[in-house]
Design a protein around this motif. Structure first.
Motif, short mmCIF file in Angstrom:
data_model
loop_
_atom_site.label_atom_id
_atom_site.label_comp_id
_atom_site.label_asym_id
_atom_site.label_seq_id
_atom_site.Cartn_x
_atom_site.Cartn_y
_atom_site.Cartn_z
N PHE A 153 0.85 -1.20 0.00
CA PHE A 153 0.00 0.00 0.00
C PHE A 153 0.89 1.25 0.00
CE2 PHE A 153 -3.44 -2.46 2.57
CZ PHE A 153 -3.85 -3.10 1.43
N GLY B 76 -6.93 -1.81 -1.56
CA GLY B 76 -7.12 -2.42 -0.25
C GLY B 76 -8.49 -3.07 -0.13
N ALA C 76 -5.17 0.95 3.88
CA ALA C 76 -4.59 1.21 2.57
C ALA C 76 -4.40 2.71 2.36
CB ALA C 76 -5.47 0.63 1.47
#
Lengths: 290, 233
Positions: free
Chosen positions: A42, A75, A196
């Protein structure tokens, strides 16, 4: 003295980034017992997407925003298509899925972006500020201010909103949360989305200082994980303190010992924590009630 | 109001409910008694939708609920006070209660909060305290209050007297009776069979995953086998 100040300023800067990565780990772990080893990706996606969207001619702030949105979507997709279908599997299986996701995301980044190092222009210029003999990068201040803002926002979210409290409730007692009608799947999805987003912001903030590449997430994830372990996995305050401590120790090790050993600090800390204080600084030992 | 027919449920390959059938009519207190491991909690979980059912049907107010998610069943009007209270320990008493109304969080909750405090005056002094700091009895009151915040029409109570001092047991039973007087329908699981039969209208005896006896609470109370096995008479 000037030297010490210099180390502290660089330690706090990377420490703030580690703290954000550790917070990502903590959030997902709290909501679902999963250690998400794709957390570092991420961070990488945040930096790399900003770089490439900016290269396409989009103004930097907008590129950063696009990167955060894209990473958040990644995410959520990770949760929806990899974690959710394996619902009911043991945490170990889910953790392995996240390791697979991490390798997958790195591979995709290699193809979609490239294999080179990239940087971003610092937000407030590159001229260091002289302070007590130390040269402090303006970007350091941007990192610290942004990290503080994110931690504050997150705290307000869990402390002041009923949705935040539903997240705490789910973390504290998933069965009871389901029995009062909390859709715990959505809470877990939310934790992936927020983690994320936080990771992406961390990645954008650190790129002007530390460069980024398709595989920059691996090391950051390990250090963030070390920070979460040091603070006590599952403790948000621990994640922040752990991140800052590891950043500082790294900076001191690099400054006073050798920068060759800088990256070893985090691993050394993982070992020491596992051996001597497995519950971490802020963690509580798990008590099984019979 | 609630009808459970031939419900089977398993943990992995081990079946614990072997076709349970029971019904609860509106306004009744029905109690389910049985030994440890008979499947009482599993059945409660199955009704609430947090335990998968492998066979059988469940209907609530005429509507099939077998396919509904746990949160949809709360919305439909079924609330559960789980065994062992299970309050949200890090959150304040007030937040526990507010979360009890999670499915109707846009509603005005002041009246409902006031109603819960009317039932359990002792909670008022602890509103801002973390629920984990409450005593067992207070946590039980909170757990019941939290379930009531969802405005259920059917309340599932799993072992509300477990681990409580006798005086508190009486208090909990009194609350259950007053909830019935307010028109709430109650399915009560209890190990304290004597107390449960005293306030229930009807009773079921669950033994190793099957209903072995059912009838009016008074009749069950007089049953020789029940007296020997559950009442210690």
């Amino acid at each position: 003295m000037a030297e010490l100040l210099q180390f502290i300023s660089s330690g706090l800067t990377v420490g703030a980034i580690y703290a954000l990565v550790a917070l990502g780990f903590t959030l997902i772990y709290k909501a679902s017992d999963i250690i998400n080893f794709a957390q570092g990706e991420f961070v990488m996606l945040g930096g790399m997407t900003t770089v490439f969207v900016a290269m396409a001619g989009v103004p930097l702030p907008l590129a950063a925003l696009i990167a955060v949105v894209a990473t958040t979507a990644t995410g959520l997709a990770l949760h929806r298509f990899a974690i959710e279908p394996a619902r009911g599997a043991s945490p170990v299986v889910l953790i392995m899925i996240t390791i697979g996701a991490s390798i997958f995301l790195r591979g995709v980044a290699q193809i979609v972006f490239d294999r080179r190092f990239h940087s971003l222009p610092p937000l407030l210029g590159a001229d260091p500020i002289q302070l007590g003999g130390a040269a402090i990068l303006p970007q350091s201040l941007v990192v610290l201010a942004s990290a503080t803002a994110i931690v504050t926002l997150l705290w307000l979210f869990v402390d002041r909103t009923l949705l935040g409290k539903a997240v705490i409730a789910t973390a504290a007692n998933r069965l009871a949360a389901r029995l009062i009608g909390v859709d715990t799947r959505r809470v877990v999805a939310l934790s992936f989305g927020i983690s994320a987003a936080i990771g992406a912001v961390a990645g954008i903030l650190i790129t002007p200082i530390a460069l980024t590449s398709y595989d920059a997430g691996t090391l950051l994830a390990l250090k963030g994980f070390a920070a979460a372990m040091l603070g006590g996995i599952g403790s948000a305050a621990g994640a922040v303190v752990g991140g800052v401590l590891i950043g500082l120790m790294e900076a001191f090790a690099a400054g006073y010992v050798s920068s060759n050993y800088k990256d070893a600090v985090a691993f050394l800390i993982i070992l020491v924590v596992l051996i001597s204080i497995p519950q971490g600084l802020f963690g509580r030992a798990k008590v099984e009630r019979v | 109001m609630l009808s459970v027919e031939n419900v089977r449920s398993a943990y992995g390959r081990i079946e614990v409910l072997h076709g349970v059938t029971l019904h609860v009519d509106a306004g009744e207190i029905v109690t389910l008694i049985g030994a440890n491991g008979a499947g009482k909690t599993t059945l409660m979980h199955a009704i609430s939708g947090v335990q998968p059912v492998t066979d059988g049907t469940m209907k609530f107010e005429g509507r099939s609920i077998g396919q509904l998610s746990a949160h949809a069943r709360v919305e439909a009007g079924i609330s559960q006070v789980p065994e062992g209270r299970q309050v949200f320990e890090p959150l304040s008493v007030k937040d526990n209660l507010r979360l009890g109304a999670w499915r109707r969080r846009s509603a005005d909750l002041r009246q409902d909060l006031a109603h819960v405090i009317e039932l359990f005056p002792m909670l008022e002094a602890f509103m801002e305290k973390p629920a984990g700091t409450l005593s067992g009895g207070q946590q039980q009151m909170l757990a019941i209050g939290r379930a009531l915040m969802a405005k259920p029409r059917l309340l599932l109570l799993d072992e509300p007297s477990m681990g409580l001092a006798p005086k508190l047991v009486d208090q909990v039973l009194a609350v259950i009776r007053s909830l019935k007087d307010e028109g709430l329908t109650i399915l009560l699981v209890e190990q304290n069979a004597g107390a449960a039969l005293a306030i229930a209208d009807r009773a079921y005896v669950l033994e190793t995953g099957k209903v072995t006896l059912s009838g009016a609470a008074a009749d069950i109370h007089r049953d020789r086998r029940v007296q020997e096995a559950y009442l210690g008479i």
